[in-house]
Write an enzyme that holds these catalytic residues in place. Structure first.
Site, PDB file in Angstrom:
ATOM      1  N   GLU A  34      -8.988  -0.711  -5.693  1.00 25.43           N
ATOM      2  CA  GLU A  34      -9.472   0.433  -4.908  1.00 25.43           C
ATOM      3  C   GLU A  34     -10.557   1.289  -5.524  1.00 25.43           C
ATOM      4  O   GLU A  34     -10.564   2.264  -6.206  1.00 25.43           O
ATOM      5  CB  GLU A  34      -8.213   1.485  -5.077  1.00 25.43           C
ATOM      6  CG  GLU A  34      -6.786   1.063  -4.282  1.00 25.43           C
ATOM      7  CD  GLU A  34      -5.863   2.152  -4.333  1.00 25.43           C
ATOM      8  OE1 GLU A  34      -5.891   3.178  -5.217  1.00 25.43           O
ATOM      9  OE2 GLU A  34      -4.836   1.824  -3.329  1.00 25.43           O
ATOM     10  N   GLU A  81      -0.318  -3.240  -1.143  1.00 22.66           N
ATOM     11  CA  GLU A  81       0.328  -2.103  -1.695  1.00 22.66           C
ATOM     12  C   GLU A  81       1.274  -1.481  -0.673  1.00 22.66           C
ATOM     13  O   GLU A  81       0.523  -0.739   0.140  1.00 22.66           O
ATOM     14  CB  GLU A  81      -0.357  -1.112  -2.661  1.00 22.66           C
ATOM     15  CG  GLU A  81      -1.034  -1.776  -3.765  1.00 22.66           C
ATOM     16  CD  GLU A  81      -1.695  -0.945  -4.551  1.00 22.66           C
ATOM     17  OE1 GLU A  81      -1.408   0.354  -4.571  1.00 22.66           O
ATOM     18  OE2 GLU A  81      -2.703  -1.284  -5.464  1.00 22.66           O
TER      19      GLU A  81
HETATM   20  C1  GLA Z   1      -2.816   3.194  -5.849  1.00 23.52           C
HETATM   21  C2  GLA Z   1      -3.273   1.953  -6.816  1.00 23.52           C
HETATM   22  C3  GLA Z   1      -1.726   1.371  -7.516  1.00 23.52           C
HETATM   23  C4  GLA Z   1      -1.099   2.347  -8.014  1.00 23.52           C
HETATM   24  C5  GLA Z   1      -0.841   3.409  -6.699  1.00 23.52           C
HETATM   25  C6  GLA Z   1       0.045   4.537  -7.205  1.00 23.52           C
HETATM   26  O1  GLA Z   1      -2.702   2.585  -4.695  1.00 23.52           O
HETATM   27  O2  GLA Z   1      -3.915   0.781  -6.190  1.00 23.52           O
HETATM   28  O3  GLA Z   1      -2.458   0.875  -8.910  1.00 23.52           O
HETATM   29  O4  GLA Z   1      -1.703   3.340  -8.872  1.00 23.52           O
HETATM   30  O5  GLA Z   1      -2.139   3.943  -6.392  1.00 23.52           O
HETATM   31  O6  GLA Z   1      -0.314   5.527  -7.891  1.00 23.52           O
END
Ligand code: GLA
Ligand code: ZN
Length: 683
Positions: A146, A311
């Site tokens: 991210e 995710e």
């Molecule tokens: C983001 C990140 C993950 C995790 C989630 C939840 O999407 O990519 O590593 O930290 O948030 O906090």
């Protein structure tokens, strides 16, 4: 064409004892998972000391997963630089807009332009690529995690000055296009150029002065530069990976959907083999289903290809405060992601963390290793998807409508939103929701996409414009398309200056009018409109003087009463529509119902919070119906033959969907034209 969807999971083996790995792998496989993403934050375990790599444990995990039939996506761990690296090179820490250095102790604590960070990133990524680049157990790489953030360190300032010198070549040119004569900001040397102070303009109902508001050209270019810096960081890792890895291993990154606005995702999309994103719908439940739907469509639009969700929310989540999804919503949200084009869903995360910031970001297994409801829901979903594997194989979202999404306009409106009713994200979301509420398939695309195959193109807030973009839109219309331009199109040039042209600049001829005046008022104030459709414009609404345009609706009250508020102009084979203000949901709903009926686009009468996603396969059409409400809803469909693959077939035209329920219907492709005719008849 998308492959039948697969399920996977995000796993952090380094956070659990070695003797647990086999059992985890078996449980994953038993649940029907086939993919595991690992290693994305494991830098301190992969390179515990500078240049000393310990990759044997990773090799062992990959082996255990592979023996259970699981394929691996490897993350590069650069989102979490280890303490030794920061100790060696404290300059890596990013600087916030207020000059404060972000400390070690969280993540993303690096500046993407620091040479020491780039060298360290090259080294760890190369070590991983050399070890696993030919490994058949590894199918893909996720770069970093991210990407985001803007850094204000001295290195970034110098890099920004070089970036500007590349872009404008000469200082007189930069001074001219930014208009630095305003407030004596003319530069006589590149190194005088500052980073803009971070002064978000007021966006709530408070009108007023943004503190220290910077030159708009400088502010827009800094946003572009910051976006570019992160993309170059990614692209550099991609190059290192591609040097050592089999082409079979795909390179990706987990983006953050439509609502993240610091990176030009169209440019980032060009650097990866497949677009992936993180989908946490309950983070914002203010728009129950349209937020994740818009994000998925925007992500799919980056490459106009199937996407991965690396995710996908599985349970309750939050860092300090926690919110649960509704009981049973897990399946619904998974189906939604699949309907919008995901061919892989990796659930975040396998097991809830015992330690660290994310103790309350719940995984499939509980922190104490309890296997319970979420595991059962996952296994049931995997089995359900397996039962419709052949139905979904080769299916992809179908769309007659393209919604344009432009980062230059978005960045420029962040600098000066001009009215609280006009934030870029809200405007785009409003148009998107109106289209989807009618059951229309929507692709969300950048200006560079080929628009010719779309029956309707909607371009909200194309605030930044130039001649060539306008020519693309004009060609689309002349070729037979219907284009909707919503307010504040063509207000700025690419340098964020106001063009010395009739407004909407470069588009005035196409829409056949000139914007000659406007009212910018509190977002709840506005004017009623009536004509071919009734509605209301609010916050920002314009006086337009038609040259060749005709009226679809005119102002009923307010200072522009009797004058046009929504216009259309025939050009070539097509039509250009202009909406002269911020329109509310009902107005946009009425407008798109009218345009869909005229164009013979199939619309559905959908009950509230029921989403309909049309899909297409070579030999048939599919429709996914998703009931996001807590009550049973009944959808009326036309009488054509249908085969129900998931859900209850209903009775005649009435199709009931249980609360949070999913229905998957197949219809013969030959019904495509028939259904358009039905839509016409009902219009
Ligand atoms: C983001 C990140 C993950 C995790 C989630 C939840 O999407 O990519 O590593 O930290 O948030 O906090
Ligand atoms: Zn920096």
């Amino acid at each position: 064409m998308a492959a039948a969807p697969r399920l996977g999971v995000d796993y952090y083996p380094e956070q659990w004892p070695r003797d647990r790995w086999e059992l985890d792998a078996r449980l994953m496989a038993d649940a029907g998972l086939t993919v595991v993403r690992i290693a994305e934050f494991a830098w301190s375990r992969l390179e515990p000391r500078p240049g000393v790599f310990e990759l044997a444990w990773l090799d062992e995990v990959i082996g255990i997963l592979a023996s259970a039939g699981l394929e691996v996506i490897l993350g590069t761990p650069t989102a979490a630089p280890p303490a030794w690296l920061i100790e060696q090179h404290p300059e890596i820490l990013p600087v916030r807009a207020d000059g404060r250095v972000q400390k070690f102790g969280h993540r993303r604590h690096y500046c993407p332009n620091q040479p020491a960070m780039l060298a360290a990133s090259d080294r760890i990524v190369r070590a991983l690529a050399e070890r696993f680049g030919a490994d058949e157990r590894v199918s893909a790489w996720q770069i970093d995690n991210e990407l985001g953030g803007r850094c204000y360190c001295d290195t970034c300032q110098t890099a920004f000055q070089h970036w500007l010198a590349d872009r404008y070549e000469s200082l007189p040119v930069l001074n001219e296009v930014w208009g630095t004569v305003f407030w004596s900001q003319e530069y006589t040397a590149w190194d005088q150029i500052p980073l803009p102070e971070d002064a978000p303009a007021p966006t709530s109902s408070a009108f007023g002065f943004g503190r220290n508001a910077p030159n708009p050209g400088l502010a827009l270019d800094f946003r572009r530069f910051s976006s570019d810096s992160l993309i170059r960081f990614l692209e550099r890792q991609a190059r290192v990976l591609r040097e050592s890895c089999d082409a079979r291993q795909r390179v990706t990154h987990n983006l953050m959907g439509f609502h993240f606005s610091e990176i030009d995702y169209h440019a980032l999309g060009a650097e990866v083999d497949v677009v992936a994103w993180s989908n946490y719908p309950v983070l914002d439940t203010s728009r129950r289903w349209t937020n994740p739907a818009l994000s998925a469509d925007a992500m799919r639009g980056l490459k106009q290809a199937p996407i991965w969700v690396l995710e996908q929310q599985v349970g309750p989540l939050g860092w300090q405060l926690v919110r649960s999804p509704r009981m049973g919503e897990f399946r619904l949200l998974s189906w939604q992601a699949i309907a919008h084009g995901a061919e892989l869903l990796c659930y975040f995360r396998w097991r809830t963390a015992r330690y660290g910031t994310e103790q309350h970001w719940h995984g499939i297994l509980d922190a104490n290793a309890r296997v319970g409801r979420k595991y059962d829901e996952l296994r049931a979903l995997a089995a359900e998807l397996d039962s419709v594997r052949d139905v979904l194989d080769g299916a992809r979202p179908s769309a007659d409508v393209a919604l344009l999404h432009d980062y230059d306009s978005r960045f420029a409106l962040q600098v000066q939103p001009t009215n609280p009713a006009l934030p870029y994200e809200e405007t785009v979301h409003g148009h998107y929701e109106a289209l989807r509420r009618l059951g229309l398939g929507v692709d969300v695309l950048g200006l560079a996409a080929d628009l010719s195959r779309y029956r309707l193109v909607v371009a909200p807030s194309l605030y930044v414009m130039d001649e060539s973009a306008a020519a693309v839109l004009a060609a689309y219309v002349r070729g037979g398309g219907v284009l909707v331009l919503a307010p504040r199109a063509g207000m700025k040039d690419r340098c964020n200056a106001v063009p010395e042209r009739p407004l909407p600049a470069w588009l005035d001829e196409l829409v056949g009018l000139e914007v000659t005046d406007f009212m910018s008022v509190a977002p709840e104030d506005g004017a009623r409109i009536g004509g071919a459709l009734d509605g209301r414009l609010h916050g920002w609404y314009e006086q337009v003087e038609p040259t060749t345009a005709t009226m679809l609706a005119s102002y009923v009250d307010g200072p522009f009463a009797g004058m046009p508020a929504i216009t259309e102009r025939a050009a070539g084979e097509g039509t250009a529509v202009y909406v002269a203000g911020a329109a509310d949901a009902a107005t946009l709903g009425a407008l798109y119902a009218l345009l869909a009926a005229r164009g013979g686009l199939q619309v559905l009468e959908l009950p509230p919070d029921v989403e309909a996603v049309p899909l297409v396969r070579e030999d048939c059409d599919l429709l996914v119906l998703l009931n996001h409400s807590d009550e049973e809803r009944v959808v009326q469909l036309d009488a054509g033959e249908r085969r129900v693959h998931v859900g209850n077939g209903g009775d005649g035209n009435a199709l009931p969907i249980e609360p949070l329920g999913v229905v998957l219907i197949e219809r013969a492709a030959s019904q495509r034209t028939a259904r358009s005719a039905v839509a016409d008849a009902n219009a």
